[in-house]
Design an enzyme around this catalytic site. Structure first.
Site, PDB file in Angstrom:
ATOM      1  N   GLY A 177      -1.500 -30.103  -0.709  1.00 46.51           N
ATOM      2  CA  GLY A 177      -2.777 -29.983  -1.399  1.00 46.51           C
ATOM      3  C   GLY A 177      -2.735 -30.024  -2.917  1.00 46.51           C
ATOM      4  N   GLU A 230      -0.733 -24.247  -7.071  1.00 46.27           N
ATOM      5  CA  GLU A 230      -1.408 -24.349  -5.773  1.00 46.27           C
ATOM      6  C   GLU A 230      -2.771 -25.029  -5.921  1.00 46.27           C
ATOM      7  OE1 GLU A 230      -1.585 -24.539  -2.827  1.00 46.27           O
ATOM      8  OE2 GLU A 230      -0.776 -22.893  -1.667  1.00 46.27           O
ATOM      9  N   ASP A 231      -3.242 -25.641  -4.845  1.00 48.17           N
ATOM     10  CA  ASP A 231      -4.596 -26.197  -4.851  1.00 48.17           C
ATOM     11  C   ASP A 231      -5.630 -25.086  -4.744  1.00 48.17           C
ATOM     12  OD1 ASP A 231      -3.909 -25.562  -2.236  1.00 48.17           O
ATOM     13  OD2 ASP A 231      -4.585 -27.455  -1.371  1.00 48.17           O
ATOM     14  N   ASP A 262      -6.787 -18.937  -0.795  1.00 46.68           N
ATOM     15  CA  ASP A 262      -7.869 -18.647   0.150  1.00 46.68           C
ATOM     16  C   ASP A 262      -7.646 -17.217   0.663  1.00 46.68           C
ATOM     17  OD1 ASP A 262      -9.911 -19.027   2.035  1.00 46.68           O
ATOM     18  OD2 ASP A 262      -8.696 -20.217   3.378  1.00 46.68           O
ATOM     19  N   LYS A 297     -10.983 -18.703  -3.726  1.00 45.94           N
ATOM     20  CA  LYS A 297     -12.155 -18.206  -2.999  1.00 45.94           C
ATOM     21  C   LYS A 297     -12.024 -16.685  -2.992  1.00 45.94           C
ATOM     22  CE  LYS A 297     -12.492 -22.010   0.398  1.00 45.94           C
ATOM     23  NZ  LYS A 297     -12.174 -22.383   1.807  1.00 45.94           N
ATOM     24  N   PHE A 341     -15.803 -24.283   3.238  1.00 46.53           N
ATOM     25  CA  PHE A 341     -14.736 -25.274   3.370  1.00 46.53           C
ATOM     26  C   PHE A 341     -15.032 -26.476   2.481  1.00 46.53           C
ATOM     27  CE2 PHE A 341     -12.310 -28.741   5.182  1.00 46.53           C
ATOM     28  CZ  PHE A 341     -11.080 -28.141   5.348  1.00 46.53           C
ATOM     29  N   ILE A 342     -14.032 -26.882   1.704  1.00 46.02           N
ATOM     30  CA  ILE A 342     -14.221 -28.015   0.786  1.00 46.02           C
ATOM     31  C   ILE A 342     -13.125 -29.077   0.990  1.00 46.02           C
ATOM     32  CG2 ILE A 342     -15.438 -26.716  -1.033  1.00 46.02           C
ATOM     33  CD1 ILE A 342     -12.117 -27.289  -1.986  1.00 46.02           C
ATOM     34  N   ASP A 370      -7.818 -31.407   1.955  1.00 44.86           N
ATOM     35  CA  ASP A 370      -8.129 -32.294   3.071  1.00 44.86           C
ATOM     36  C   ASP A 370      -8.934 -31.626   4.166  1.00 44.86           C
ATOM     37  OD1 ASP A 370      -5.866 -30.598   3.823  1.00 44.86           O
ATOM     38  OD2 ASP A 370      -5.849 -31.790   5.664  1.00 44.86           O
ATOM     39  N   ARG A 389      -8.175 -36.240   0.736  1.00 44.08           N
ATOM     40  CA  ARG A 389      -7.348 -35.779  -0.393  1.00 44.08           C
ATOM     41  C   ARG A 389      -7.509 -36.677  -1.616  1.00 44.08           C
ATOM     42  NH1 ARG A 389      -3.830 -31.880   1.499  1.00 44.08           N
ATOM     43  NH2 ARG A 389      -3.006 -32.128   3.601  1.00 44.08           N
TER      44      ARG A 389
HETATM   45  P1  IMP Z   1      -4.266 -19.273   2.391  1.00 41.97           P
HETATM   46  O1  IMP Z   1      -2.877 -19.047   2.927  1.00 41.97           O
HETATM   47  O2  IMP Z   1      -5.323 -18.796   3.359  1.00 41.97           O
HETATM   48  O3  IMP Z   1      -4.491 -18.709   1.013  1.00 41.97           O
HETATM   49  O4  IMP Z   1      -4.518 -20.815   2.374  1.00 41.97           O
HETATM   50  C1  IMP Z   1      -3.873 -21.630   1.522  1.00 41.97           C
HETATM   51  C2  IMP Z   1      -3.921 -23.091   1.919  1.00 41.97           C
HETATM   52  O5  IMP Z   1      -4.978 -23.417   2.840  1.00 41.97           O
HETATM   53  C3  IMP Z   1      -4.268 -23.839   0.668  1.00 41.97           C
HETATM   54  O6  IMP Z   1      -3.118 -24.107  -0.075  1.00 41.97           O
HETATM   55  C4  IMP Z   1      -4.944 -25.077   1.192  1.00 41.97           C
HETATM   56  O7  IMP Z   1      -3.990 -26.086   1.409  1.00 41.97           O
HETATM   57  C5  IMP Z   1      -5.601 -24.640   2.480  1.00 41.97           C
HETATM   58  N1  IMP Z   1      -7.054 -24.416   2.303  1.00 41.97           N
HETATM   59  C6  IMP Z   1      -7.695 -23.256   2.043  1.00 41.97           C
HETATM   60  N2  IMP Z   1      -9.040 -23.414   1.930  1.00 41.97           N
HETATM   61  C7  IMP Z   1      -9.251 -24.742   2.096  1.00 41.97           C
HETATM   62  C8  IMP Z   1     -10.461 -25.562   2.068  1.00 41.97           C
HETATM   63  O8  IMP Z   1     -11.610 -25.110   1.852  1.00 41.97           O
HETATM   64  N3  IMP Z   1     -10.277 -26.888   2.285  1.00 41.97           N
HETATM   65  C9  IMP Z   1      -9.042 -27.453   2.520  1.00 41.97           C
HETATM   66  N4  IMP Z   1      -7.902 -26.725   2.557  1.00 41.97           N
HETATM   67  C10 IMP Z   1      -8.008 -25.388   2.338  1.00 41.97           C
HETATM   68 MG    MG Z   2      -2.095 -25.787  -0.437  1.00 43.81          MG
END
Ligand code: IMP
Ligand code: MG
Length: 179
Positions: free
Chosen positions: A48, A102-103, A106, A134, A155-156, A162, A168
């Site tokens: 991402g 990081e992208d 979440d 978020k 969700f985006i 993606d 992407r």
């Molecule tokens: P986390 O472990 O829940 O913080 O999620 C991290 C990963 O989930 C990010 O690095 C993204 O690659 C993916 N992710 C989280 N939210 C989204 C979204 O809204 N769209 C697409 N990918 C997401």
């Molecule tokens: Mg990521």
């Protein structure tokens, strides 16, 4: 409003490219100020973060290196909560000042995993730079040092992020339209 279709879902334009680029530049400026004498190693989290890391690195003017790791936690629209390491770190981080790129943060589960692994590998100072956060979805107590933009818990896709592998390449961010 601009609507696009990716597989079975519709997405509406939510953050245009100019806003993204302005926000990325601010993060780069802050990093140039804060880490000027730290010789940082940027660690881009694939897939991402590839687009954010590319644009961010063009704004970074201080001596630095970049490397890549690959993790996966998402299945379609939802975080599975389990983080798989697909490509690990080749470089030594012992005594290094690192910036994890990081992208999106979440739930924070992925970032918590990365941070504990970097600490265990002997990194010195660890900073986190994320394109998006978020805040309402955060479930872990982690410090994010640089946040380009904060978004609601929707969700985006786009700018590296993606839906099921697609989207992407979009240069703007789109938010899923709920039916
Ligand atoms: P986390 O472990 O829940 O913080 O999620 C991290 C990963 O989930 C990010 O690095 C993204 O690659 C993916 N992710 C989280 N939210 C989204 C979204 O809204 N769209 C697409 N990918 C997401
Ligand atoms: Mg990521």
């Amino acid at each position: 409003m601009s609507i696009i279709q990716i597989k079975d879902k519709k997405f509406a334009l939510s953050i245009p490219e100019v806003e993204i680029q302005n926000a990325v530049r601010k993060v780069g400026d802050a990093i140039n100020r804060d880490l000027a004498d730290k010789d940082p190693l940027f660690i881009c989290v694939l897939n991402g973060a590839f687009m954010f890391a590319g644009d961010l690195m063009k704004t970074v003017t201080i001596p630095s290196e970049i490397t890549f790791i690959k993790l996966s936690s998402y299945d379609g629209l939802y975080s599975t909560g389990k983080v798989k390491e697909i490509i690990g770190l080749n470089e030594s981080v012992v005594g290094r000042n690192v910036v994890v790129v990081e992208d999106i943060v979440d739930t924070g589960i992925t970032m918590e995993r990365i941070l504990s692994s970097l600490r265990a590998k002997g990194a010195n100072e660890i900073k986190v730079a994320t394109f998006l956060q978020k805040p309402d979805a955060l479930q872990r107590d982690i410090t994010v040092d640089y946040i380009a933009m904060k978004i609601p818990n929707d969700f985006i896709v786009g700018y590296g992020l993606d839906y099921d592998g697609y989207g992407r390449n979009l240069k703007d961010i789109y938010t899923v339209v709920s039916e």
